[in-house]
Design an enzyme around this catalytic site. Structure first.
Site, PDB file in Angstrom:
ATOM      1  N   SER A 294       0.821  -1.209   0.000  1.00 27.17           N
ATOM      2  CA  SER A 294       0.000   0.000   0.000  1.00 27.17           C
ATOM      3  C   SER A 294       0.863   1.270   0.000  1.00 27.17           C
ATOM      4  O   SER A 294       1.538   1.571  -0.969  1.00 27.17           O
ATOM      5  CB  SER A 294      -0.947  -0.047   1.207  1.00 27.17           C
ATOM      6  OG  SER A 294      -1.868   0.991   1.193  1.00 27.17           O
ATOM      7  N   ASP A 305      10.044   5.130 -10.299  1.00 29.96           N
ATOM      8  CA  ASP A 305       9.615   5.724 -11.570  1.00 29.96           C
ATOM      9  C   ASP A 305      10.407   6.974 -11.930  1.00 29.96           C
ATOM     10  O   ASP A 305      10.642   7.249 -13.115  1.00 29.96           O
ATOM     11  CB  ASP A 305       8.123   6.058 -11.515  1.00 29.96           C
ATOM     12  CG  ASP A 305       7.244   4.842 -11.790  1.00 29.96           C
ATOM     13  OD1 ASP A 305       7.798   3.739 -11.960  1.00 29.96           O
ATOM     14  OD2 ASP A 305       6.013   4.998 -11.830  1.00 29.96           O
ATOM     15  N   LYS A 319      -0.454  -4.318  -3.339  1.00 30.82           N
ATOM     16  CA  LYS A 319      -1.767  -3.790  -2.934  1.00 30.82           C
ATOM     17  C   LYS A 319      -1.928  -2.390  -3.515  1.00 30.82           C
ATOM     18  O   LYS A 319      -1.348  -1.432  -3.010  1.00 30.82           O
ATOM     19  CB  LYS A 319      -1.916  -3.749  -1.418  1.00 30.82           C
ATOM     20  CG  LYS A 319      -3.261  -3.176  -0.961  1.00 30.82           C
ATOM     21  CD  LYS A 319      -3.340  -3.066   0.555  1.00 30.82           C
ATOM     22  CE  LYS A 319      -4.677  -2.495   0.998  1.00 30.82           C
ATOM     23  NZ  LYS A 319      -4.887  -1.091   0.600  1.00 30.82           N
TER      24      LYS A 319
END
Length: 536
Positions: A294, A305, A319
């Site tokens: 999460s 990224d 998740k």
């Protein structure tokens, strides 16, 4: 033909068709199916309560029905009972009211593991290893964990009396403790691993996590930190807003950190970096494992990224669902998935759950995951024709649909059966309590110097034999091959347990991290992390 006579039946036909169509349209465009379902559920409960052969607990039946509804959604939509809700909210809020101790019940005796820093027990001088044998004058031998919470927690300002047996002290010690608000920290520890490497372990994302981390980083910076290991292993997540703020500490400009999409457009959100900080240009390595979920994955995904740092460890939980809590009239609640979240490049982190038999199948899949160790900076390890491709800022290919896969895969070694039994039976902690009884001047020997203890304390061969004998007395059968394979880990954990008695979590982590293979690998990769992020 009489046109007037023709019109009457025609009007009747039109009206009849209109009514029928209207009914069908209403069924399609109204909540009729919801009302029918509610009526059906109400009828079942009414008939059961009225006619079932035995008396029934209607509330229990309702909770079973609610749990059944949640079980037919995704694995992360859950019902939280009134009893559970208070403790769940407490852990996210970041505090509770009580006397401020970490405890274990050892051999039916309530034992203080550590007084919580800043709490009333610490202020009164209660120590690690103290045995609480009475509460409010009543013997508490055989007390359960739940009974401890019931008896020692309470509103700030109220008092509770305890009686303590302390090794080396002849008489029992009585304390009158005024309960207070006790912080629940989401940072396990902060420390310098060497003269330039800071280390912070974050256990969850609660209301206070951003402030805790910012304060910890400032403290480490003052001690000379110029590079950082951020440990999110085993962190199950928490508040999305805290994850965004923490990622913002390391990501510069107005870069996107995460965005969400839901069936309802009001749940579509985008979150961007907004504040500048002193930590946007330090080499960064983030540790994750299969227990990182999460909010942990939001931070790790944004860092990866934007090529802001290296991710190291094992592929995270996967998740990518956002829950919102809806409170119910009886002080229970449901946490309902309202949207999915995506990393800046567009990756959905949520792994497949729709093709699983049940929740057990969904969770057990984690233990079956196989990964090959090594350099995965080009992300060939998770390459799969079924997974969508995305690109980081520098053009590296990464994949969605299954958690965050590290840039360097370093696996956690599976423990042997012997070590597993030692942990399951709490042998490390119990042996250290006994060891301290025979070595009362240990703290004087090391002059309260953790580094001196780290570098010069070792268990003797006689101590090791006593440990084996002690474990056997607690019905943990000695296994030579297992012990020899994990001797270093076992002795390091024993030493860490001992250090924790004097230096709390700082002592525990300082010792334990010295043999952590993921940490040791991370310490060799800072130049690569620096190069990836284009840092000077």
């Amino acid at each position: 033909m009489n046109r007037k006579n023709f019109r009457i039946p025609f009007i009747v036909i039109v009206l009849t068709v209109g009514i029928v169509l209207g009914i069908q349209i209403q069924k399609v465009f109204s909540d009729d199916s919801l009302r029918t379902g509610i009526r059906k559920l109400n009828d079942v409960l009414t008939y059961t309560e009225k006619y079932y052969v035995e008396e029934v607990d209607t509330q229990k039946l309702v909770e079973s029905a609610v749990n059944g509804i949640m079980d037919n959604l995704d694995p992360h939509s859950v019902y939280i009972s009134p009893e559970q809700l208070a403790s769940v909210e407490e852990s996210f809020r970041g505090d509770f009211e009580g006397i401020g101790i970490e405890f274990q019940v050892v051999n039916d005796t309530l034992t203080v593991v550590s007084p919580i820093t800043g709490g009333p027990s610490e202020a009164l001088g209660i120590l690690s290893g103290d045995r609480i044998i009475k509460i409010e004058g009543e013997d508490c031998i055989g007390i359960t964990n739940e009974q401890v919470r019931e008896k020692l927690r309470g509103e700030s300002g109220t008092k509770v009396s305890i009686t303590v047996h302390r090794h080396g002290v002849k008489d029992l010690l009585d304390y009158d403790i005024t309960r207070d608000k006790i912080p629940i920290y989401s940072l396990d520890t902060q420390l310098m691993m060497d003269d330039k490497t800071g280390y912070v372990s974050v256990s969850r994302f609660s209301e206070t996590t951003y402030k805790e981390l910012a304060d910890a980083l400032n403290n480490l910076k003052q001690k000379g930190m110029t590079q950082l290991v951020l440990d999110l292993r085993g962190n199950p997540g928490g508040y999305l807003s805290q994850a965004v703020d923490i990622a913002d500490l390391f990501i510069d400009g107005k870069k996107k950190i995460v965005y969400t999409k839901g069936r309802r457009t009001e749940f579509n959100e985008e979150y961007f970096a907004a504040k500048s900080s002193d930590y946007e240009d330090i080499p960064l390595i983030v540790l994750i494992n299969r227990g990182s979920a999460s909010a942990s994955e939001i931070v790790a995904g944004a860092v990866q990224d934007w090529d802001r740092g290296l991710i190291l460890g094992e592929t995270s939980f996967g998740k990518g669902l956002v829950q919102r809590q809806f409170d119910l009239p009886d002080n229970s609640a449901i946490r309902l998935t309202i949207s999915e979240y995506f990393t800046p490049s567009g990756r959905l982190i949520q792994r497949d759950y729709k093709n699983k038999k049940d929740k057990d199948d969904y969770y057990s899949e984690l233990m079956e995951r196989e990964e090959e160790e090594g350099d995965n900076s080009e992300h060939t390890a998770e390459q799969d024709s079924t997974k969508p491709e995305f690109k980081t800022e520098s053009g590296r290919i990464v994949y969605g649909g299954g958690g965050i896969t590290p840039d360097y895969i370093v696996k956690t070694e599976d423990l042997t059966d012997y070590t597993t039994e030692l942990l399951r039976n709490n042998i490390f902690y119990q042996y250290v309590l006994q060891y301290l009884e025979s070595n009362k001047k240990l703290s004087d020997l090391y002059e309260n110097d953790l580094m001196k203890f780290r570098d010069s304390f070792f268990f003797s061969e006689n101590d090791i034999e006593k440990f084996k004998t002690f474990a056997a007395s607690k019905k943990v059968e000695f296994k030579t091959e297992d012990f020899e394979k994990e001797k270093e880990y076992i002795l390091t954990r024993l030493k860490a347990q001992l250090a924790r008695n004097f230096w709390k979590n700082e002592g525990w982590y300082t010792i334990l991290l010295s043999t952590d293979s993921q940490i040791n690998k991370a310490l060799t990769l800072f130049e690569e992390a620096k190069s990836l992020a284009n840092l000077k």
